[in-house]
Enzyme design. Structure first.
Site, PDB file in Angstrom:
ATOM      1  N   ARG A 138      30.575  23.359 -16.031  1.00  0.00           N
ATOM      2  CA  ARG A 138      31.248  22.714 -15.037  1.00  0.00           C
ATOM      3  C   ARG A 138      30.251  23.152 -13.761  1.00  0.00           C
ATOM      4  O   ARG A 138      30.599  22.706 -12.825  1.00  0.00           O
ATOM      5  CB  ARG A 138      32.709  22.859 -14.735  1.00  0.00           C
ATOM      6  CG  ARG A 138      33.491  22.295 -15.748  1.00  0.00           C
ATOM      7  CD  ARG A 138      35.153  22.489 -15.701  1.00  0.00           C
ATOM      8  NE  ARG A 138      35.394  22.912 -14.206  1.00  0.00           N
ATOM      9  CZ  ARG A 138      35.939  24.288 -13.957  1.00  0.00           C
ATOM     10  NH1 ARG A 138      35.865  25.177 -14.741  1.00  0.00           N
ATOM     11  NH2 ARG A 138      35.957  24.574 -12.889  1.00  0.00           N
ATOM     12  N   LYS A 139      29.689  23.959 -13.786  1.00  0.00           N
ATOM     13  CA  LYS A 139      28.786  24.272 -12.599  1.00  0.00           C
ATOM     14  C   LYS A 139      27.723  23.599 -12.299  1.00  0.00           C
ATOM     15  O   LYS A 139      26.606  23.731 -12.650  1.00  0.00           O
ATOM     16  CB  LYS A 139      27.992  25.942 -12.969  1.00  0.00           C
ATOM     17  CG  LYS A 139      29.214  26.924 -13.271  1.00  0.00           C
ATOM     18  CD  LYS A 139      28.669  28.284 -13.688  1.00  0.00           C
ATOM     19  CE  LYS A 139      29.995  28.953 -13.960  1.00  0.00           C
ATOM     20  NZ  LYS A 139      29.525  29.886 -15.534  1.00  0.00           N
TER      21      LYS A 139
END
Length: 179
Positions: free
Chosen positions: A134-135
């Site tokens: 999710r970065k």
């Protein structure tokens, strides 16, 4: 592969165009005759993996429906230097203002896909898979995860809402004795 949901990224395309064009392309307005037609090609400058091709037509449709984009390669295709990714034709005063924004999307997403493909190829002999995180760049999650998939990687989860993943911080909170 994660489908590219153009409706999901429409506001990002709008924001990118507004940021670059603002109230109008002063140079194109001053120089381009109203009847001038521009014809061009999006060409790979180096080897890589394409991602973001369908964004080209979606982006130029927001500028002028008279602009026509034809893809010559599909997302996930390996590119060699000199490969034509797409062709474009339309009123010059509409093609020129969108050119840099279109290239910015293609370059970033193809860069993610290319790097992902390198990792996928290196991991394959070991039976390992490459997953994303999710970065991501805020607002770009859908596109960056799409590019990972175009490069042969796998999407792990889109957000906190679609899978459970217990991390150290969760365990720390769970183990803390509260008064």
């Amino acid at each position: 592969m994660l489908p590219l949901d153009l409706a999901h990224v429409a506001s990002l395309l709008d924001a990118a165009l507004a940021e670059d064009i603002g109230s109008g392309d002063l140079t194109s307005q001053a120089i381009c005759p109203p009847d001038a037609i521009a014809r061009g090609r999006f060409v790979a400058r180096e080897a890589g993996v394409l991602a973001g091709g369908p964004l080209l037509a979606a982006l130029f449709e927001k500028i002028d429906l008279a602009v026509r984009v034809a893809l010559c390669k599909e997302d996930g295709d390996a590119l060699a230097a000199g490969d034509v990714v797409a062709t474009i034709e339309g009123p010059a005063a509409s093609v020129l203002p969108g050119e840099r924004t279109a290239l910015n999307f293609l370059q970033r997403l193809s860069g993610v896909a290319t790097l992902t493909r390198r990792f996928v190829e290196r991991a394959a002999p070991h039976g390992a898979k490459v997953l994303d995180t999710r970065k991501t760049t805020p607002g770009w999650r859908h596109l960056e995860k799409y590019a990972v998939a175009a490069g042969g990687g796998q999407n792990h989860r889109m957000g906190l809402y679609d899978q459970v993943m217990i991390k150290d911080n969760h365990l720390l909170i769970a183990e803390t004795r509260w008064p």
